[in-house]
Every structure is written in structure tokens, then in C-alpha cells.
Design a protein around this motif. Structure first.
Motif, mmCIF file in Angstrom:
data_model
loop_
_atom_site.group_PDB
_atom_site.id
_atom_site.type_symbol
_atom_site.label_atom_id
_atom_site.label_comp_id
_atom_site.label_asym_id
_atom_site.label_seq_id
_atom_site.Cartn_x
_atom_site.Cartn_y
_atom_site.Cartn_z
ATOM 1 N N VAL A 56 9.940 -9.242 -13.468
ATOM 2 C CA VAL A 56 8.562 -9.735 -13.428
ATOM 3 C C VAL A 56 8.277 -10.402 -12.084
ATOM 4 N N VAL A 57 9.240 -11.184 -11.581
ATOM 5 C CA VAL A 57 9.078 -11.827 -10.276
ATOM 6 C C VAL A 57 9.033 -10.776 -9.166
ATOM 7 N N GLY A 58 9.800 -9.698 -9.319
ATOM 8 C CA GLY A 58 9.795 -8.651 -8.311
ATOM 9 C C GLY A 58 8.426 -8.037 -8.123
ATOM 10 N N PHE A 59 7.658 -7.928 -9.194
ATOM 11 C CA PHE A 59 6.310 -7.364 -9.102
ATOM 12 C C PHE A 59 5.264 -8.408 -8.702
ATOM 13 N N ASN A 60 5.481 -9.673 -9.054
ATOM 14 C CA ASN A 60 4.432 -10.681 -8.883
ATOM 15 C C ASN A 60 4.757 -11.818 -7.926
ATOM 16 N N GLY A 61 6.039 -12.011 -7.571
ATOM 17 C CA GLY A 61 6.396 -13.212 -6.828
ATOM 18 C C GLY A 61 6.347 -14.425 -7.746
ATOM 19 N N HIS A 62 6.455 -15.608 -7.186
ATOM 20 C CA HIS A 62 6.377 -16.836 -7.985
ATOM 21 C C HIS A 62 4.938 -17.305 -8.146
ATOM 22 N N SER A 125 12.286 -9.571 -0.044
ATOM 23 C CA SER A 125 12.494 -9.674 -1.486
ATOM 24 C C SER A 125 11.901 -8.468 -2.211
ATOM 25 N N ALA A 126 10.716 -8.025 -1.779
ATOM 26 C CA ALA A 126 10.082 -6.866 -2.418
ATOM 27 C C ALA A 126 10.879 -5.596 -2.162
ATOM 28 N N ILE A 127 11.392 -5.436 -0.947
ATOM 29 C CA ILE A 127 12.179 -4.251 -0.607
ATOM 30 C C ILE A 127 13.506 -4.243 -1.371
ATOM 31 N N PHE A 129 14.053 -5.631 -4.242
ATOM 32 C CA PHE A 129 13.718 -5.355 -5.632
ATOM 33 C C PHE A 129 13.501 -3.864 -5.848
ATOM 34 N N MET A 130 12.783 -3.231 -4.926
ATOM 35 C CA MET A 130 12.528 -1.802 -5.066
ATOM 36 C C MET A 130 13.824 -0.999 -4.937
ATOM 37 N N ASN A 131 14.696 -1.393 -4.025
ATOM 38 C CA ASN A 131 15.987 -0.711 -3.888
ATOM 39 C C ASN A 131 16.813 -0.809 -5.167
ATOM 40 N N ALA A 132 16.735 -1.952 -5.839
ATOM 41 C CA ALA A 132 17.501 -2.163 -7.065
ATOM 42 C C ALA A 132 17.005 -1.282 -8.211
ATOM 43 N N ASN A 133 15.744 -0.837 -8.151
ATOM 44 C CA ASN A 133 15.166 -0.034 -9.222
ATOM 45 C C ASN A 133 14.917 1.414 -8.811
ATOM 46 N N LEU A 134 15.410 1.791 -7.633
ATOM 47 C CA LEU A 134 15.189 3.141 -7.128
ATOM 48 C C LEU A 134 16.151 4.127 -7.794
ATOM 49 N N GLU A 135 15.612 5.197 -8.358
ATOM 50 C CA GLU A 135 16.437 6.220 -9.009
ATOM 51 C C GLU A 135 16.689 7.427 -8.114
ATOM 52 N N GLU A 136 15.706 7.767 -7.324
ATOM 53 C CA GLU A 136 15.840 8.913 -6.430
ATOM 54 C C GLU A 136 15.277 8.570 -5.065
ATOM 55 N N GLY A 137 15.786 9.256 -4.037
ATOM 56 C CA GLY A 137 15.255 9.075 -2.693
ATOM 57 C C GLY A 137 15.799 7.845 -2.001
ATOM 58 N N GLU A 216 -4.634 -6.696 10.356
ATOM 59 C CA GLU A 216 -3.211 -6.751 10.028
ATOM 60 C C GLU A 216 -2.782 -8.102 9.479
ATOM 61 N N ASN A 217 -3.609 -9.133 9.661
ATOM 62 C CA ASN A 217 -3.301 -10.452 9.101
ATOM 63 C C ASN A 217 -4.135 -10.734 7.848
ATOM 64 N N GLN A 218 -4.601 -9.667 7.192
ATOM 65 C CA GLN A 218 -5.434 -9.816 6.006
ATOM 66 C C GLN A 218 -4.868 -8.996 4.850
ATOM 67 N N GLY A 219 -5.196 -9.452 3.647
ATOM 68 C CA GLY A 219 -4.755 -8.750 2.454
ATOM 69 C C GLY A 219 -5.584 -9.166 1.259
ATOM 70 N N THR A 220 -5.247 -8.620 0.100
ATOM 71 C CA THR A 220 -5.988 -8.975 -1.114
ATOM 72 C C THR A 220 -5.473 -10.274 -1.741
ATOM 73 N N TYR A 221 -4.223 -10.612 -1.489
ATOM 74 C CA TYR A 221 -3.699 -11.901 -1.937
ATOM 75 C C TYR A 221 -2.425 -12.225 -1.177
ATOM 76 N N LEU A 222 -1.975 -13.461 -1.330
ATOM 77 C CA LEU A 222 -0.763 -13.931 -0.674
ATOM 78 C C LEU A 222 0.275 -14.210 -1.753
ATOM 79 N N GLN A 223 1.469 -13.663 -1.583
ATOM 80 C CA GLN A 223 2.536 -13.816 -2.575
ATOM 81 C C GLN A 223 3.565 -14.809 -2.071
ATOM 82 N N LEU A 224 3.784 -15.887 -2.842
ATOM 83 C CA LEU A 224 4.675 -16.967 -2.424
ATOM 84 C C LEU A 224 5.934 -16.997 -3.277
ATOM 85 N N THR A 225 7.034 -17.370 -2.638
ATOM 86 C CA THR A 225 8.305 -17.596 -3.331
ATOM 87 C C THR A 225 8.675 -19.060 -3.164
#
Length: 413
Positions: A56-62, A125-127, A129-137, A216-225
Motif C-alpha cells: 500500500v505504501v509502495g503505491f501511495n507513499g506515507h 522507493s517507487a522504483i 517497489f516496482m522491481n519487487a513486483n515485476l514479473e516480466e521484463g 518539470e518541477n510540477q505534478g499532480t501531487y507530492l508524495q512524502l516518506t
């Protein structure tokens, strides 16, 4: 001199022969089984909590930080300005933060289509997390221009659209107008969390920013840990207060709102809380079974040792001292059971923690193996609690020693 303990350590547990009495064997087995089940329950629930929380944290952060438009003219874009960076740097509990950008999209094949959200994949942290759940590629560096049109999709999306790793798919982005990109699939992940797998596709953050017409310094939200998961509600409140004060003092010029992973993954965490209740019930039942078996075994030992009791009393030993001999004797049986239960179950849990050889139905439990987390402090406290409860429970049946008369035992001898 503590002679009851001395005698208990040397008193035979056999029933007239070389083998241990059946009651003793059953008591040892019951204690071993009870301790083993309790260790397994605690370790598996802690493992479940850790695995589910990490996903859940991997998808949402803290903590997530959004803008809160005050007027219709304001957008909902988060800009990572120097003043916002300064405010975040002043908070000791913030370990890291990354910009996140999400854009709605439609994946279309020649026969089918699917609505998803393309999310920029950035931050260690996001990368991880994705590596830990990667099945192919294999994950590529999405920040590089040559990887701008590459994506990672979920196993759910790949199955629904009949896609495989290496395929290219037309992707439609609906912003102010419809834009089409032909994106290449470089990886397929599977978190077993359908709530996320069904709607999320990961790709290049610069691509999402370009499609949204933001910098490049903009986004839809900021994810904090943060530095402590258990204090997330407190940290969320502190962050919101800090941002509100900065707005009032003129250090910031946008109103921000906060949310955290406990709210975003409320269903999962509520389910984990139910597991805590189940563990309490299991611990109570196993402790009850172990204690009842020990008490029964102790009463049988007392009956089998009636001659010994009569002899001790005839030699002038106080009833209290004789009672303590049998309490120590029962604890000796319990210790044997505890040692066996600990050795067997800790070994099994350790192997499961390292190899994941026991599978699990991921459709029902979100994980395809039985998760285990060995807590040595928890195991130590469990064993200490078992010893204390055992000692207290054995005090009552030891009172049967008081009703045994030396004259009665010697008359039948």
C-alpha cells in the motif's frame, strides 16, 4: 537450600519403567504444539502486516500533498517551489519527497480498449517497489529521452487486452484535446492488489508532464516518506499545520491539503486489524489447551507419586514444600515442550521467510506466499508469558498434595 527444586530436577518422570509416563508425553506434546502454533500465528500476522503495508505504501507513499484551489481560476497543479522545499526541509520527520504526475489514458488494441491512469515512475522507493513486483521484463530509466514512450503495465491489464512484454500499444490521452502515443511495454508487474493493478500504468514522468502541459518541477501531487510509519497521523497533522501557518505568514502562496496512506488504504488496514483479533483468540485457545493438558498431567503425576509424597511428609517435609516439588516438576515438563515447540516452529518460519516455499491464494490474500516476520522480542515475551501463566495455573492443582496422608500411602505399600 531450595530442596524442592533440587528434588524436582532429579525426580523421575517415568511410570515404573524406563519410558516416560504417557501423561508426561502428552503434556510435552501439547505444550510444544501450543507454543508452536502461537509462534506461527504471531510471525505470520507480522509478516502479513509488513507485506500488505509495504504494498500500500509502495503505491501511495506515507503522506500525499495536494493543492486546494480557492477560486475557479486556480489549477490543482503542485509546483515544487523553493519556498515549499524550504518548508519541507524544516520538518525533521520528512525523509524524502518526490513529485508525482498522473494522466488519464485509454489503452486500445485492434479488438479491445481499457481506461487507465498513466503515472510517472520516479524516486528510488517507487522504483524498488516496482522491481519487487515485476514479473516480466526489466525497468528502464524513464527519465532518459529515449525511454519516454515506454511503459510498465499490470498483469491484469495484459491479460484483459491480450498483451505481452515487448508489444506496442496505441494510447489515447484526453486533455484539452485527444493525443495519441504508441507506447512500448517493457515490463509487466503484479502486486495482486486489483484496486491498483486494474487502473495504473507506470511510465515516464516527463511524458506525463508534457501531456499535461506542465513544467518539470510540477505534478499532480507530492508524495512524502516519513521516518516512522506508526506516527503517520501525527505527522500528517503537523504537516498540515505547518503549511497553514506558512500561508498565513506569507511564506507560501497556495493552500495545500494533505492525506495519508492510512486513509487511502483504509480497507486493507482494517482487514489487518481483524487479524490482530484472530491472533488474540488463537493465543488464548492455545494457552488454554496447553494449561489444561499440563494440569491433567500434573494430577496424574501426583497420583503416580503418592508413595513419594507420603514418604516426604513422613520425613517431616511441609506440605507447601512438597507442593512446590510438583509445581517445579510440571514446569520442567512445560520447559521441554517449549524448547521443542520453539526449535521446530522457529526453524520452519525461518525457512519460510527465506524461501517462501508455502504458497498462498493471492486472489484471497493479496500475496502468493505465506509471509513471515520473526520478531525475537515477541517470541521472548511469548515464552516468558507462557512460563508465568503456567506457574500460576499449576498452583491450584498442586493443592491436591495436601489431601494425601502418609499413613494412607504406606498402608497400601
Amino acid at each position: 537450600m531450595n530442596y524442592p527444586l533440587f528434588i524436582a530436577r532429579r525426580l523421575s518422570l517415568s511410570a515404573g519403567g524406563k519410558r516416560k509416563a504417557p501423561a508426561v508425553t502428552v503434556a510435552v506434546a501439547a505444550v510444544a504444539l501450543s507454543v508452536a502454533v502461537m509462534i506461527a500465528s504471531i510471525s505470520i500476522v507480522l509478516g502479513f502486516k509488513q507485506e500488505i503495508r509495504n504494498k500500500v505504501v509502495g503505491f501511495n507513499g506515507h503522506i500525499s500533498l495536494f493543492t486546494s484551489p480557492v477560486t475557479p481560476d486556480e489549477d490543482n497543479i503542485v509546483t515544487l517551489t523553493p519556498s515549499l522545499k524550504e518548508e519541507l526541509a524544516g520538518l525533521d520527520f520528512v525523509d524524502d519527497y518526490i513529485l508525482q504526475a498522473v494522466a488519464p489514458a485509454i489503452l486500445k488494441t485492434s479488438t479491445d480498449f481499457k481506461g487507465v491512469y498513466l503515472k510517472g515512475l520516479s524516486g528510488k522507493s517507487a522504483i524498488d517497489f516496482m522491481n519487487a513486483n515485476l514479473e516480466e521484463g526489466k525497468l528502464v530509466d524513464f527519465s532518459k529521452p529515449e525511454n519516454k514512450n515506454k511503459i510498465v503495465i499490470s498483469r491484469t491489464a495484459a491479460r484483459q487486452l491480450g498483451l505481452k512484454n515487448g508489444d506496442k500499444i496505441d494510447t489515447y490521452f484526453i486533455t484539452d484535446d485527444v493525443r495519441v502515443r504508441r507506447l512500448e511495454i517493457v515490463g509487466i508487474f503484479n502486486s495482486h492488489f486489483d484496486q491498483y493493478d486494474d487502473v495504473l500504468v507506470f511510465g515516464s514522468l516527463p511524458l506525463v508532464q508534457q501531456l499535461g502541459g506542465i513544467g518539470e518541477n510540477q505534478g499532480t501531487y507530492l508524495q512524502l516518506t516519513t521516518n516512522d510509519f506508526d506516527r503517520i497521523p501525527e505527522y500528517t497533522s503537523l504537516l498540515q499545520s505547518r503549511l497553514n501557518e506558512a500561508l498565513e505568514d506569507g511564506r507560501l502562496f497556495r493552500l495545500y491539503k494533505t492525506d495519508n496512506v492510512l486513509n487511502q488504504g483504509m480497507g486493507y488496514f482494517s482487514w489487518l486489524n481483524l487479524l490482530d483479533t484472530n491472533v488474540v483468540v488463537i493465543l488464548f485457545l492455545m494457552m488454554t489447551v496447553g494449561c489444561i493438558t499440563l494440569v491433567s498431567g500434573m494430577l496424574i503425576i501426583i497420583i503416580e507419586k503418592k508413595r513419594f509424597i507420603g514418604m516426604m511428609k513422613a520425613l517431616g517435609a511441609p506440605t507447601d514444600k512438597v507442593r512446590r516439588v510438583f509445581v517445579y516438576l510440571a514446569i520442567r515438563v512445560a520447559l521441554w515442550g517449549m524448547i521443542i515447540g520453539n526449535v521446530v516452529m522457529i526453524s520452519l518460519m525461518y525457512v519460510q521467510e527465506k524461501t517462501h516455499f508455502i504458497p498462498l491464494d493471492a486472489e484471497s490474500y493479496y500475496i502468493d506466499f505465506v509471509p513471515v516476520k520473526l520478531s525475537w522480542i515477541g517470541i521472548a515475551l511469548l515464552n516468558a508469558g507462557v512460563l508465568v501463566v503456567t506457574y500460576i495455573v499449576l498452583i491450584l492443582p498442586s493443592r491436591f498434595v495436601a489431601g494425601i496422608s502418609p499413613a494412607e500411602t504406606m498402608r497400601y505399600e
